[in-house]
Design a protein around this motif. Structure first.
Motif, mmCIF file in Angstrom:
data_model
loop_
_atom_site.group_PDB
_atom_site.id
_atom_site.type_symbol
_atom_site.label_atom_id
_atom_site.label_comp_id
_atom_site.label_asym_id
_atom_site.label_seq_id
_atom_site.Cartn_x
_atom_site.Cartn_y
_atom_site.Cartn_z
ATOM 1 N N GLU A 180 0.688 -1.042 0.187
ATOM 2 C CA GLU A 180 0.093 -0.193 0.158
ATOM 3 C C GLU A 180 0.927 1.338 -0.159
ATOM 4 O O GLU A 180 0.632 2.293 -0.686
ATOM 5 C CB GLU A 180 -0.976 -0.031 1.279
ATOM 6 C CG GLU A 180 -1.911 1.193 1.295
ATOM 7 C CD GLU A 180 -2.832 1.066 2.498
ATOM 8 O OE1 GLU A 180 -4.012 1.160 2.348
ATOM 9 O OE2 GLU A 180 -2.276 1.104 3.765
ATOM 10 N N GLN A 181 2.027 1.178 0.836
ATOM 11 C CA GLN A 181 2.655 2.447 0.997
ATOM 12 C C GLN A 181 3.625 2.585 -0.464
ATOM 13 O O GLN A 181 3.705 3.867 -0.786
ATOM 14 C CB GLN A 181 3.880 2.242 2.100
ATOM 15 C CG GLN A 181 3.207 2.226 3.379
ATOM 16 C CD GLN A 181 3.956 1.749 4.445
ATOM 17 O OE1 GLN A 181 5.343 1.402 4.244
ATOM 18 N NE2 GLN A 181 3.627 1.575 5.815
ATOM 19 N N ARG A 182 3.978 1.468 -1.146
ATOM 20 C CA ARG A 182 4.658 1.609 -2.509
ATOM 21 C C ARG A 182 3.718 1.894 -3.486
ATOM 22 O O ARG A 182 4.276 1.878 -4.642
ATOM 23 C CB ARG A 182 5.625 0.460 -2.630
ATOM 24 C CG ARG A 182 6.688 0.326 -1.778
ATOM 25 C CD ARG A 182 7.291 -1.220 -1.860
ATOM 26 N NE ARG A 182 8.358 -1.239 -0.646
ATOM 27 C CZ ARG A 182 9.311 -2.250 -0.775
ATOM 28 N NH1 ARG A 182 8.992 -3.542 -1.746
ATOM 29 N NH2 ARG A 182 10.194 -2.293 0.174
ATOM 30 N N ARG A 183 2.437 1.688 -3.459
ATOM 31 C CA ARG A 183 1.348 1.852 -4.382
ATOM 32 C C ARG A 183 1.530 0.877 -5.525
ATOM 33 O O ARG A 183 0.911 0.776 -6.414
ATOM 34 C CB ARG A 183 1.346 3.309 -4.732
ATOM 35 C CG ARG A 183 1.381 4.489 -3.941
ATOM 36 C CD ARG A 183 1.423 5.820 -4.488
ATOM 37 N NE ARG A 183 -0.082 6.141 -5.318
ATOM 38 C CZ ARG A 183 -1.290 6.331 -5.105
ATOM 39 N NH1 ARG A 183 -1.248 6.599 -3.672
ATOM 40 N NH2 ARG A 183 -2.211 6.462 -5.867
ATOM 41 N N THR A 184 1.856 -0.229 -4.991
ATOM 42 C CA THR A 184 1.771 -1.487 -5.752
ATOM 43 C C THR A 184 0.458 -2.185 -5.487
ATOM 44 O O THR A 184 0.133 -3.157 -6.276
ATOM 45 C CB THR A 184 2.963 -2.362 -5.550
ATOM 46 O OG1 THR A 184 3.042 -2.780 -4.090
ATOM 47 C CG2 THR A 184 4.171 -1.900 -6.008
ATOM 48 N N LEU A 185 -0.248 -1.912 -4.437
ATOM 49 C CA LEU A 185 -1.570 -2.297 -4.073
ATOM 50 C C LEU A 185 -2.579 -0.946 -3.799
ATOM 51 O O LEU A 185 -2.290 -0.234 -2.904
ATOM 52 C CB LEU A 185 -1.599 -3.206 -2.903
ATOM 53 C CG LEU A 185 -3.050 -3.533 -2.241
ATOM 54 C CD1 LEU A 185 -3.562 -4.627 -3.371
ATOM 55 C CD2 LEU A 185 -2.896 -4.106 -0.920
ATOM 56 N N ARG A 186 -3.522 -0.760 -4.566
ATOM 57 C CA ARG A 186 -4.430 0.114 -4.531
ATOM 58 C C ARG A 186 -6.114 -0.375 -4.344
ATOM 59 O O ARG A 186 -6.679 0.008 -4.835
ATOM 60 C CB ARG A 186 -4.443 0.992 -6.061
ATOM 61 C CG ARG A 186 -2.843 1.456 -6.270
ATOM 62 C CD ARG A 186 -3.029 2.401 -7.333
ATOM 63 N NE ARG A 186 -1.685 2.892 -7.639
ATOM 64 C CZ ARG A 186 -1.329 4.002 -8.248
ATOM 65 N NH1 ARG A 186 -2.234 4.567 -9.147
ATOM 66 N NH2 ARG A 186 0.011 4.205 -8.740
ATOM 67 N N GLU A 187 -5.807 -1.451 -3.624
ATOM 68 C CA GLU A 187 -7.323 -1.961 -3.113
ATOM 69 C C GLU A 187 -7.397 -2.067 -1.681
ATOM 70 O O GLU A 187 -6.318 -1.869 -1.143
ATOM 71 C CB GLU A 187 -7.125 -3.573 -3.674
ATOM 72 C CG GLU A 187 -6.983 -3.469 -4.990
ATOM 73 C CD GLU A 187 -7.060 -4.850 -5.759
ATOM 74 O OE1 GLU A 187 -7.766 -5.472 -6.752
ATOM 75 O OE2 GLU A 187 -6.490 -5.908 -5.018
ATOM 76 N N ASN A 188 -8.609 -1.890 -1.221
ATOM 77 C CA ASN A 188 -8.932 -2.024 0.196
ATOM 78 C C ASN A 188 -8.741 -3.428 0.747
ATOM 79 O O ASN A 188 -9.337 -4.204 0.128
ATOM 80 C CB ASN A 188 -10.109 -1.349 0.406
ATOM 81 C CG ASN A 188 -10.568 -1.170 2.000
ATOM 82 O OD1 ASN A 188 -10.298 -2.119 2.710
ATOM 83 N ND2 ASN A 188 -11.123 -0.234 2.337
ATOM 84 N N TYR A 189 -7.843 -3.556 1.439
ATOM 85 C CA TYR A 189 -7.568 -4.967 2.001
ATOM 86 C C TYR A 189 -7.961 -5.481 3.214
ATOM 87 O O TYR A 189 -7.997 -6.541 3.729
ATOM 88 C CB TYR A 189 -5.969 -5.295 1.972
ATOM 89 C CG TYR A 189 -5.254 -4.484 2.914
ATOM 90 C CD1 TYR A 189 -5.144 -4.417 4.207
ATOM 91 C CD2 TYR A 189 -4.472 -3.380 2.293
ATOM 92 C CE1 TYR A 189 -4.455 -3.964 5.340
ATOM 93 C CE2 TYR A 189 -3.676 -2.686 3.284
ATOM 94 C CZ TYR A 189 -3.718 -2.828 4.819
ATOM 95 O OH TYR A 189 -2.889 -2.039 5.428
ATOM 96 N N GLN B 114 -12.218 -6.778 -6.405
ATOM 97 C CA GLN B 114 -10.882 -6.703 -6.039
ATOM 98 C C GLN B 114 -10.031 -8.092 -6.357
ATOM 99 O O GLN B 114 -10.584 -9.009 -5.576
ATOM 100 C CB GLN B 114 -10.686 -6.167 -4.780
ATOM 101 C CG GLN B 114 -11.172 -4.666 -4.312
ATOM 102 C CD GLN B 114 -10.582 -4.297 -3.202
ATOM 103 O OE1 GLN B 114 -10.345 -2.966 -2.993
ATOM 104 N NE2 GLN B 114 -10.825 -5.004 -1.845
#
Length: 289
Positions: free
Chosen positions: A157-166, A259
């Motif tokens: 999430e921090q690296r923006r390689t995941l832009r989904e709510n987990y 997602q």
């Protein structure tokens, strides 16, 4: 170079695999009804895993287990190799759940993990678990597993390689972890043994690890209490009821999600329980009971 699929392609693959026969929810129901599945008929259905017919030729329980593990591992490897980097990292961390019992046995018996013949991971993947000691090692291993998955999600999430709510995916895994612990406690109770942390304390440790909100915490606590009551009432079918309860709740949370992280988590939970529940419904299992 390994081909990595698009998000749309990944969702299609995961949904297709979740709907392949034999479906876990149908296998669970078959097990609860004390029936077995007819593999030759099953593999003729649309969207069936025809390679599962190999299970019908097993002559011993050991051969059945080896064949089943091999089939599931081959499929997991196939899906893993299609995933972009973050999802493959999350996937690999999740696979630790298959080896947790081996890691636990390694700790309490003081044997090297490699002596336990792990099937899904190499010893280097176990480094973060080795600080767990014999005292309440099982709870420590489960919480470490959850922490590692959460760390993967936060970093992505921090690296923006995941832009989904987990949050829902993490809620599903939290229920899986809680359920494994309560079954562990239930087994110790049968032996008149106790653990240092009660189920209630362990669930609170889960909620502090995941930082889930009050409603999610209530749902986890309530769901765990329901399952504990069922397992104590039907101890001989504890694993089947665990699978029904956990996978049922995870399906409610994740099955209709758009997602990838949700569908991937549901797929991983599905195949984890499939490895255990299929053994209850295959004819060769009945022969050797």
């Amino acid at each position: 170079m390994t081909y990595k699929m698009s998000v749309y392609g990944l969702k299609t693959i995961l949904i297709t695999h979740l709907n392949k026969n034999p479906k876990l929810e149908e296998v669970i129901q078959t097990a609860l009804e004390n029936r077995f599945i007819d593999l030759p008929s099953m593999v003729t259905k649309y969207n069936s895993r025809t390679d599962y017919l190999k299970l019908a030729s097993a002559k011993t329980i050991h051969e059945l287990e080896e064949n089943l593990i091999g089939l599931i591992k081959n499929e997991l490897d196939y899906v893993y190799n299609l995933l972009p980097e973050f999802y493959s990292k999350f996937f690999r961390t999740f696979l630790t759940i298959y080896e947790l019992d081996l890691i636990y046995n390694s700790i309490v018996s003081s044997k090297r993990f490699t002596e336990m013949k792990p099937r899904f991971l190499e010893s280097k993947d176990m480094d973060t678990y080795m600080y767990c000691t014999k005292e309440n090692a099982y709870g420590c291993l489960l919480l470490t597993f959850l922490k590692n998955l959460k760390a993967d999600l936060e970093i992505a999430e921090q690296r923006r390689t995941l832009r989904e709510n987990y949050s829902r995916a993490l809620g599903c895994v939290s229920l899986l972890v809680a359920s494994k612990y309560l079954k562990y406690v239930s087994n110790l109770e049968k032996l008149n043994l106790t653990v240092s942390d009660s189920i209630e304390i362990f669930v609170k440790q889960i909620t502090s690890t995941t930082n889930i909100d009050g409603l999610a915490q209530y749902q986890l606590e309530n769901s765990t209490k329901q399952l504990y009551s069922i397992i104590r009432s039907y101890p001989s079918k504890a694993t089947i009821y665990e699978a029904q309860h956990v996978y049922g709740k995870c399906r409610e949370l994740l099955a209709l999600s758009p997602q990838v992280i949700d569908l991937l988590t549901l797929y991983l939970v599905n195949r984890y329980y499939e490895m255990y529940i299929l053994k209850y419904v295959l004819p060769v299992s009945w022969v050797f009971k």
